[in-house]
Design an enzyme around this catalytic site. Structure first.
Site, mmCIF file in Angstrom:
data_model
loop_
_atom_site.group_PDB
_atom_site.id
_atom_site.type_symbol
_atom_site.label_atom_id
_atom_site.label_comp_id
_atom_site.label_asym_id
_atom_site.label_seq_id
_atom_site.Cartn_x
_atom_site.Cartn_y
_atom_site.Cartn_z
ATOM 1 N N ARG A 52 84.168 -104.112 62.158
ATOM 2 C CA ARG A 52 84.202 -102.654 62.364
ATOM 3 C C ARG A 52 85.491 -102.291 63.089
ATOM 4 O O ARG A 52 86.135 -101.300 62.803
ATOM 5 C CB ARG A 52 82.984 -102.155 63.157
ATOM 6 C CG ARG A 52 83.087 -100.675 63.482
ATOM 7 C CD ARG A 52 81.818 -99.972 63.955
ATOM 8 N NE ARG A 52 80.822 -100.796 64.564
ATOM 9 C CZ ARG A 52 80.900 -101.304 65.816
ATOM 10 N NH1 ARG A 52 81.936 -101.039 66.580
ATOM 11 N NH2 ARG A 52 79.941 -102.080 66.277
ATOM 12 N N TYR A 104 88.155 -76.292 51.284
ATOM 13 C CA TYR A 104 87.221 -77.195 50.608
ATOM 14 C C TYR A 104 85.812 -76.968 51.176
ATOM 15 O O TYR A 104 85.631 -76.927 52.398
ATOM 16 C CB TYR A 104 87.670 -78.640 50.817
ATOM 17 C CG TYR A 104 86.713 -79.652 50.240
ATOM 18 C CD1 TYR A 104 86.599 -79.817 48.868
ATOM 19 C CD2 TYR A 104 85.911 -80.423 51.058
ATOM 20 C CE1 TYR A 104 85.710 -80.726 48.332
ATOM 21 C CE2 TYR A 104 85.019 -81.347 50.536
ATOM 22 C CZ TYR A 104 84.922 -81.491 49.167
ATOM 23 O OH TYR A 104 84.039 -82.399 48.646
ATOM 24 N N ASP A 176 95.369 -80.914 55.370
ATOM 25 C CA ASP A 176 94.606 -81.648 54.368
ATOM 26 C C ASP A 176 95.494 -81.719 53.122
ATOM 27 O O ASP A 176 95.691 -80.727 52.420
ATOM 28 C CB ASP A 176 93.288 -80.902 54.077
ATOM 29 C CG ASP A 176 92.414 -81.644 53.057
ATOM 30 O OD1 ASP A 176 92.961 -82.420 52.256
ATOM 31 O OD2 ASP A 176 91.192 -81.399 53.042
ATOM 32 N N LYS A 201 90.524 -89.028 45.854
ATOM 33 C CA LYS A 201 91.206 -88.264 44.803
ATOM 34 C C LYS A 201 92.486 -88.992 44.366
ATOM 35 O O LYS A 201 92.378 -90.071 43.810
ATOM 36 C CB LYS A 201 91.468 -86.845 45.304
ATOM 37 C CG LYS A 201 90.295 -86.219 46.112
ATOM 38 C CD LYS A 201 89.057 -85.946 45.266
ATOM 39 C CE LYS A 201 87.806 -85.614 46.085
ATOM 40 N NZ LYS A 201 87.905 -84.542 47.056
#
Ligand SMILES: *Cc1c(COP(=O)(O)O)cnc(C)c1O
Length: 386
Positions: A52, A104, A176, A201
């Site tokens: 982690r 978004y 973003d 994306k």
């Protein structure tokens, strides 16, 4: 071999932050599919204790992400929204985020429904006019959340003008950069403090993973974000990190080709009698065409258009009849997608509010892929003539 500091974009995509595996010489970064690492004796290890906290495959991707955005630090997460969740944890109750009003949907939901109840306030404003943004800044404002181009109206905001205002007021600026990708624009070079990606994306580019990333050059912010990445734990797995590393190796080729295809399609849509409006920053009459030209290398591969027969049914007819454009959410993959914002991504936005920003019932959004432009054009023309 790792790219040199002065290497250009394509070289950074392929070599940025990467070198052959020190153990075996493997040219491609191995997938270190392990949760833990053997320790020689208590407190003595090779820099890795528990996955982690750190994993060599993820480290390689993080260095590569930093290189392609011209930043110092890349930090990746299990999704774009997990990345945003960690950015918002930089704030304190009572702090305010000014975000663009054409945001978004998932980002809007995270700000209002998840962070709102914890005392983080959000206001959504039109960011196209920088002077108006400056007027909206209050004593509580701590963060400017910028998205450009926006979804689905393809509005453009001036990144440099807004980051200048943010730094003058001691406010963090976050961009973003999902819709553009670092091939088209690099917000850190325009003064942004943080860049965020849904790597799902364009960075992944093949519609086969979900991932998010933050890139920054600020050491103190990076330290806090690495801390949060480990403490909150929304990390991506090593296999997904490998796939995004592989995706980024062709980022420049894919986005360049997708932009070329988009240009063809825009021309054809503009000439089609059934089309009312085409929204694309590359069109000279686009209200922010000059800003797009200034801050982007090309105009992207997202196109929206609506129909003269402005009904959901007319839009549905087109979407039912495409062959290569698949009806699906998401964007940025090698394959072309078609979507209907009013009933898909923006279904939760009241109709009046939708219409006021131009998001009509017949608005169709395209994510143009890297197929042959001629086939894509033929596909759309045939679907429209049905
Ligand atoms: C998809 C998307 C996100 C969210 O990313 P996920 O990887 O789906 O969590 C954030 N911003 C933009 C602009 C997006 O398109």
């Amino acid at each position: 071999m790792a790219a040199k500091k002065d290497a250009r974009f394509a070289t950074q995509c392929i070599h940025g932050g990467l070198s052959p595996d020190p153990l075996t010489g493997a040219v491609m970064t191995p997938i270190y599919q392990t949760s833990t690492y053997a320790q020689e004796e208590p407190g003595k290890n090779k820099g890795y204790e528990y996955a982690r906290t750190a994993n060599p495959t993820r480290d390689a991707l993080q260095r590569n992400l930093a290189a392609i955005e011209q930043g110092k630090h890349g930090i990746c997460f299990s999704s774009g929204l997990a990345a945003m969740d960690n950015v918002l944890r930089l704030l304190q109750p009572g702090d305010e985020v000014l975000a663009s009003d054409d945001l978004y949907g998932g980002s809007y939901r995270l700000l209002t429904a998840v962070f709102g109840p914890f005392g983080i306030k959000s206001r959504f404003i039109d960011m196209r006019d920088p002077a108006k943004v400056e007027q909206e800044i209050s004593a509580e404002t701590r963060m400017l959340w910028i998205e450009t181009p926006t979804n689905p109206m393809l509005n453009i905001v001036d990144i440099e003008a807004l980051t200048n205002i943010a730094s003058a007021h001691n406010i963090l600026s976050v961009v973003d950069n999902t819709f553009a990708s670092p091939y088209l624009q690099q917000p850190l070079t325009m003064g942004a403090d943080l860049v965020l990606h849904s790597a799902t994306k364009y960075l992944g580019g093949h519609s086969d993973i979900v991932m998010g990333a933050i890139i920054t050059s600020d050491d103190a912010l990076a330290k806090r974000l690495y801390y949060l990445q480990n403490a909150a734990g929304a990390i991506p797995g090593p296999q997904d990190c490998f796939l995004v590393l592989r995706g980024i190796k062709t980022l420049h080729l894919r986005v360049q080709r997708a932009c070329e295809n988009a240009r063809h399609i825009v021309r054809v849509l503009q000439d089609n009698d059934l089309v009312a409006n085409v929204y694309y920053p590359g069109i000279e009459s686009h209200p922010r065409h000059e800003v797009a030209k200034k801050q982007m290398k090309d105009f992207g591969a997202m196109i929206s258009f609506d129909l003269k027969e402005d009904t959901l049914e007319a839009a549905a007819r087109v979407m039912r009849n495409t062959h290569y454009f698949t009806l699906a959410e998401s964007l940025g993959g090698v394959e072309s997608l078609i979507g209907h914002p009013a009933s898909m991504t923006h279904a939760s936005v009241p109709r009046e509010q939708r219409l006021s920003v131009g998001l009509t019932d017949s608005l169709i959004r395209l994510s143009v892929g890297v197929e042959d432009a001629e086939d894509l054009v033929k596909d759309l023309e045939k679907a429209m003539s049905n």
